[in-house]
Write a protein that holds these residues in place. Structure first.
Motif, PDB file in Angstrom:
ATOM      1  N   LEU A 283       0.835  -1.289   0.089  1.00 59.25           N
ATOM      2  CA  LEU A 283      -0.063  -0.105   0.011  1.00 59.25           C
ATOM      3  C   LEU A 283       0.774   1.345   0.124  1.00 59.25           C
ATOM      4  O   LEU A 283       0.516   2.186  -0.705  1.00 59.25           O
ATOM      5  CB  LEU A 283      -0.995  -0.002   1.237  1.00 59.25           C
ATOM      6  CG  LEU A 283      -2.097  -1.031   1.222  1.00 59.25           C
ATOM      7  CD1 LEU A 283      -2.828  -0.753   2.766  1.00 59.25           C
ATOM      8  CD2 LEU A 283      -2.939  -0.861   0.058  1.00 59.25           C
ATOM      9  N   LEU A 284       1.984   1.097   0.706  1.00 55.52           N
ATOM     10  CA  LEU A 284       2.751   2.258   0.664  1.00 55.52           C
ATOM     11  C   LEU A 284       3.629   2.467  -0.402  1.00 55.52           C
ATOM     12  O   LEU A 284       3.531   3.794  -1.021  1.00 55.52           O
ATOM     13  CB  LEU A 284       4.008   2.163   1.690  1.00 55.52           C
ATOM     14  CG  LEU A 284       3.534   2.330   3.228  1.00 55.52           C
ATOM     15  CD1 LEU A 284       4.843   1.970   4.201  1.00 55.52           C
ATOM     16  CD2 LEU A 284       3.138   3.695   3.406  1.00 55.52           C
ATOM     17  N   SER A 285       4.041   1.493  -1.330  1.00 59.35           N
ATOM     18  CA  SER A 285       4.446   1.759  -2.432  1.00 59.35           C
ATOM     19  C   SER A 285       3.513   2.174  -3.653  1.00 59.35           C
ATOM     20  O   SER A 285       3.942   2.935  -4.549  1.00 59.35           O
ATOM     21  CB  SER A 285       4.939  -0.024  -3.048  1.00 59.35           C
ATOM     22  OG  SER A 285       3.876  -0.577  -3.577  1.00 59.35           O
TER      23      SER A 285
ATOM     24  N   ILE B 175      -0.046  10.953   2.812  1.00 59.28           N
ATOM     25  CA  ILE B 175      -0.687  10.267   4.064  1.00 59.28           C
ATOM     26  C   ILE B 175      -1.049   8.944   3.436  1.00 59.28           C
ATOM     27  O   ILE B 175      -2.067   8.662   2.729  1.00 59.28           O
ATOM     28  CB  ILE B 175      -1.931  10.951   4.626  1.00 59.28           C
ATOM     29  CG1 ILE B 175      -1.294  12.502   5.258  1.00 59.28           C
ATOM     30  CG2 ILE B 175      -2.213  10.256   5.760  1.00 59.28           C
ATOM     31  CD1 ILE B 175      -2.294  13.292   5.613  1.00 59.28           C
ATOM     32  N   PRO B 176      -0.569   7.611   4.121  1.00 60.33           N
ATOM     33  CA  PRO B 176      -1.129   6.593   3.618  1.00 60.33           C
ATOM     34  C   PRO B 176      -2.524   6.139   3.759  1.00 60.33           C
ATOM     35  O   PRO B 176      -3.118   6.509   4.872  1.00 60.33           O
ATOM     36  CB  PRO B 176      -0.107   5.601   4.440  1.00 60.33           C
ATOM     37  CG  PRO B 176       1.049   6.471   5.023  1.00 60.33           C
ATOM     38  CD  PRO B 176       0.301   7.606   5.091  1.00 60.33           C
TER      39      PRO B 176
ATOM     40  N   SER C  52      -6.120   3.567   8.468  1.00 60.31           N
ATOM     41  CA  SER C  52      -6.825   4.468   8.860  1.00 60.31           C
ATOM     42  C   SER C  52      -6.966   4.549  10.783  1.00 60.31           C
ATOM     43  O   SER C  52      -7.545   5.306  11.117  1.00 60.31           O
ATOM     44  CB  SER C  52      -8.211   3.834   8.448  1.00 60.31           C
ATOM     45  OG  SER C  52      -8.547   2.702   9.193  1.00 60.31           O
ATOM     46  N   LEU C  53      -6.242   3.501  11.337  1.00 63.16           N
ATOM     47  CA  LEU C  53      -5.982   3.469  12.635  1.00 63.16           C
ATOM     48  C   LEU C  53      -4.712   3.853  13.170  1.00 63.16           C
ATOM     49  O   LEU C  53      -4.485   4.709  14.122  1.00 63.16           O
ATOM     50  CB  LEU C  53      -6.364   2.267  13.178  1.00 63.16           C
ATOM     51  CG  LEU C  53      -7.811   1.655  12.846  1.00 63.16           C
ATOM     52  CD1 LEU C  53      -8.199   0.277  13.264  1.00 63.16           C
ATOM     53  CD2 LEU C  53      -8.912   2.570  13.622  1.00 63.16           C
ATOM     54  N   VAL C  54      -3.514   3.123  12.498  1.00 62.63           N
ATOM     55  CA  VAL C  54      -2.195   3.706  12.822  1.00 62.63           C
ATOM     56  C   VAL C  54      -1.507   4.062  11.697  1.00 62.63           C
ATOM     57  O   VAL C  54      -1.582   3.723  10.648  1.00 62.63           O
ATOM     58  CB  VAL C  54      -1.607   2.520  13.790  1.00 62.63           C
ATOM     59  CG1 VAL C  54      -2.194   2.094  15.003  1.00 62.63           C
ATOM     60  CG2 VAL C  54      -1.713   1.093  12.600  1.00 62.63           C
TER      61      VAL C  54
ATOM     62  N   PRO D  98      -4.812  13.115  10.180  1.00 64.17           N
ATOM     63  CA  PRO D  98      -5.946  12.818  11.218  1.00 64.17           C
ATOM     64  C   PRO D  98      -5.473  12.442  12.802  1.00 64.17           C
ATOM     65  O   PRO D  98      -4.571  11.748  12.961  1.00 64.17           O
ATOM     66  CB  PRO D  98      -6.577  11.646  10.659  1.00 64.17           C
ATOM     67  CG  PRO D  98      -5.897  11.332   9.267  1.00 64.17           C
ATOM     68  CD  PRO D  98      -4.514  12.273   9.336  1.00 64.17           C
ATOM     69  N   THR D  99      -6.070  13.466  13.611  1.00 62.15           N
ATOM     70  CA  THR D  99      -5.653  13.168  14.963  1.00 62.15           C
ATOM     71  C   THR D  99      -5.836  11.920  15.824  1.00 62.15           C
ATOM     72  O   THR D  99      -5.453  11.538  16.635  1.00 62.15           O
ATOM     73  CB  THR D  99      -6.530  14.367  15.775  1.00 62.15           C
ATOM     74  OG1 THR D  99      -7.778  14.101  15.682  1.00 62.15           O
ATOM     75  CG2 THR D  99      -5.830  15.665  15.262  1.00 62.15           C
TER      76      THR D  99
END
Length: 269
Positions: free
Chosen positions: A181-183, A195-196, A202-204, A258-259
């Motif tokens: 996914l990062l790639s 932002i990934p 979506s959580l970390v 996202p906080t």
């Protein structure tokens, strides 16, 4: 009482001062590296190359190689250690073969990702690449050697090797998926960070680190030696510090970060 409870899950440590000392060193050194990451003193690779004014000044004076070359240097010796163990130590029980197979597969996956998955746009400090390479190599050799020493010892009361194998597969699969996914964040020639998205992003911000910890915990459960668990604990401390620094980096680069997205553990850290 604590020792007797611990011995339900691990083999009795061999009477080898070197292995015992290396077990403690792995926790202390990796744990200290994690603390350094939190303090902003990063290993000079990936997005943290030149992150911070003081580091930029000192980094400009250091020898640099491409990130791709640096990562190949980092992972290859540890992979060869796993492969070489089958040649140098051809006789072993099923648990021993499972352990060194997991170590070999782990570093083969890393090399495969460097060659065919990851997209690189920066530079790596040559000294850092060599340091990381030595660390991976030494720890791989020590995990194999410490388990070799307990060949013939009575099995721990609680057999974790099959659970460990399952946990290793989950960890290595989840790590690969999030690296993929990062790639996909960058198109060819794009050097900008984003932002990934997707998966546990979506959580970390560092789900790949979370799954890497799972993978090493799986290896430790396969081995069930003191050294392997010490190494995994030290690695956990380091990746906690690394993920904290990564989240801080993204917050500094993106005002809309996202906080609710944590560093490593969903909803907690």
């Amino acid at each position: 009482m604590v020792l007797s409870a611990l011995l339900r899950f691990i083999y009795p440590p061999p009477s080898n001062i070197f292995v015992t000392a290396m077990s403690m060193i792995s926790i202390v050194s990796l744990g200290n590296s994690g603390i350094m990451e939190v303090k902003g003193k990063h290993m000079q690779y990936s997005k943290f190359w030149n992150f911070g004014t003081d580091q930029k000044i000192s980094a400009d004076k250091k020898a640099k190689i491409s990130s791709k070359t640096g990562m190949i240097i980092a992972y290859t010796p540890a992979f060869l250690a796993g492969v070489g163990s089958f040649v140098l130590l051809p006789v072993g029980d099923f648990r021993f073969d499972l352990l060194r197979s997991a170590i070999t597969i782990h570093y083969f996956k890393r090399i495969f990702e460097v060659l065919f998955v990851h997209k690189f746009s920066g530079w790596t400090d040559t000294e850092a690449a060599i340091t990381i390479s030595l660390s991976y190599f030494i720890n791989s050799v020590m995990m194999i050697y410490s388990h070799y020493l307990i060949q013939g010892f009575p099995e721990p009361q609680t057999d974790l090797k099959y659970f460990g194998a399952l946990l290793f597969l989950v960890g290595i699969s989840g790590n690969f998926y999030h690296h993929y996914l990062l790639s996909q964040l960058r198109i060819k020639g794009d050097k900008n960070y984003k932002i990934p998205q997707g998966g546990l992003f979506s959580l970390v911000i560092c789900p790949h680190y979370l799954f890497e910890i799972m993978g090493f915990l799986g290896i430790s459960c396969i081995s069930q030696t003191l050294y392997s668990f010490c190494f995994t604990l030290g690695t956990t401390f380091y990746l906690m510090g690394r993920s904290y620094a990564t989240r801080k980096w993204y917050q500094s680069k993106f005002e809309d970060f996202p906080t609710h997205v944590k560093a490593l553990i969903p909803y907690i850290f």
